[in-house]
Enzyme design. Structure first.
Site, short mmCIF file in Angstrom:
data_model
loop_
_atom_site.label_atom_id
_atom_site.label_comp_id
_atom_site.label_asym_id
_atom_site.label_seq_id
_atom_site.Cartn_x
_atom_site.Cartn_y
_atom_site.Cartn_z
N SER A 62 0.86 -1.18 0.00
CA SER A 62 0.00 0.00 0.00
C SER A 62 0.89 1.23 0.00
CB SER A 62 -0.88 0.00 1.26
OG SER A 62 -1.50 1.26 1.46
N TYR A 72 -2.19 -0.78 10.53
CA TYR A 72 -2.35 -1.14 9.11
C TYR A 72 -1.12 -0.71 8.33
CZ TYR A 72 -3.78 -1.10 4.28
OH TYR A 72 -3.80 -1.29 2.92
#
Length: 252
Positions: free
Chosen positions: A137, A150
């Protein structure tokens, strides 16, 4: 000769789009996830059990993972591409307000599940001189409020990808970290606990990346000549860029 791709988290979003893209090129597919009904429907959509195989298990559970891999029939064992897509975010609040169980679930899925399936398939990938594509990501590289664990898990995925590439020097195995930015998928509904209003606010007018965009990118990586490796690839929609650094000012 047909090649085989193993795609984790194939029941929706990036994983489903990757399966559809590779199927159009005649690949054999092993599709994993926890929602059997969705896996079975996808297998039928992609041409039935001769073309695609569904493995329903929880990637966080090593015993289930080993059992699922042991059940692979001969025609689906020669894995050429592993797409480590299974992952999730839970919550977007500040660390001090977060649920510890959410943190542990993200770590177990995004890190433990990914490294487990990679290690268990690595000998096959070496033998096939294959490709590992790990879905990281932009949170691998750029912090943002509420990203906390995350972002930490995706930073691990990126660094693991680079380390894996280093360890596999001379083996002919390619390793790529794909690092998307704002993307429209069920990911956001999961992260917000199903809050459709929050989902709509996030994407309104933003023209975000779509799963098909990421699928096309992964297929491009897989289709490159075997001497070409894309180490990492950060992708954003044109509408997204970097925000100013935060500055907190004391008040008197």
């Amino acid at each position: 000769m047909s090649q085989t791709a193993f795609i984790t988290g194939a029941t929706s979003g990036f994983g489903k789009a990757v399966a559809q893209r590779f199927a159009r090129e005649g690949w054999s597919l092993v599709l994993t996830g926890r929602r059997k009904d969705r896996l079975d429907a996808l297998v039928e959509e992609l041409g039935g059990q001769e073309r695609a195989l569904a493995l329903c298990f929880d990637i966080r559970d090593e015993t289930e993972t080993r059992s699922a891999l042991a059940s692979l029939p001969a025609g689906f064992r020669d894995i050429d591409v592993l797409v480590n897509n299974a992952g999730l975010a839970l919550g977007n609040g500040p660390a001090q307000d977060c649920d510890l169980d959410h943190w542990k679930t993200m770590i177990d899925t995004n890190i433990t599940g990914l490294v487990t399936i990679t290690r268990l398939l690595l000998d096959t990938l070496i033998a096939r001189r294959g490709l590992v594509v790990n879905l990281a990501s932009i949170a691998s590289n750029w912090p943002y409020p509420g990203g906390n664990v995350y972002g930490g898990t995706k930073a691990f995925v990126r660094q693991f990808s680079l380390g894996l590439r280093s360890d596999l020097s001379g083996k002919g195995v390619r390793v790529t970290s794909i690092e998307p930015g704002l993307s429209e998928s069920e990911f956001t509904l999961v992260r917000t606990g199903g809050d459709k209003a929050a989902y709509d606010r996030l994407y309104a007018g933003a023209n975000p990346l779509q799963p098909e965009d990421i699928a096309e990118t992964i297929h491009w990586v897989a289709s490159l000549p075997p001497h070409v490796n894309i180490n990492s690839l950060e992708i954003m929609p044109v509408s997204q860029s970097w925000a100013p650094f935060q500055i907190h000012r004391e008040t008197t």
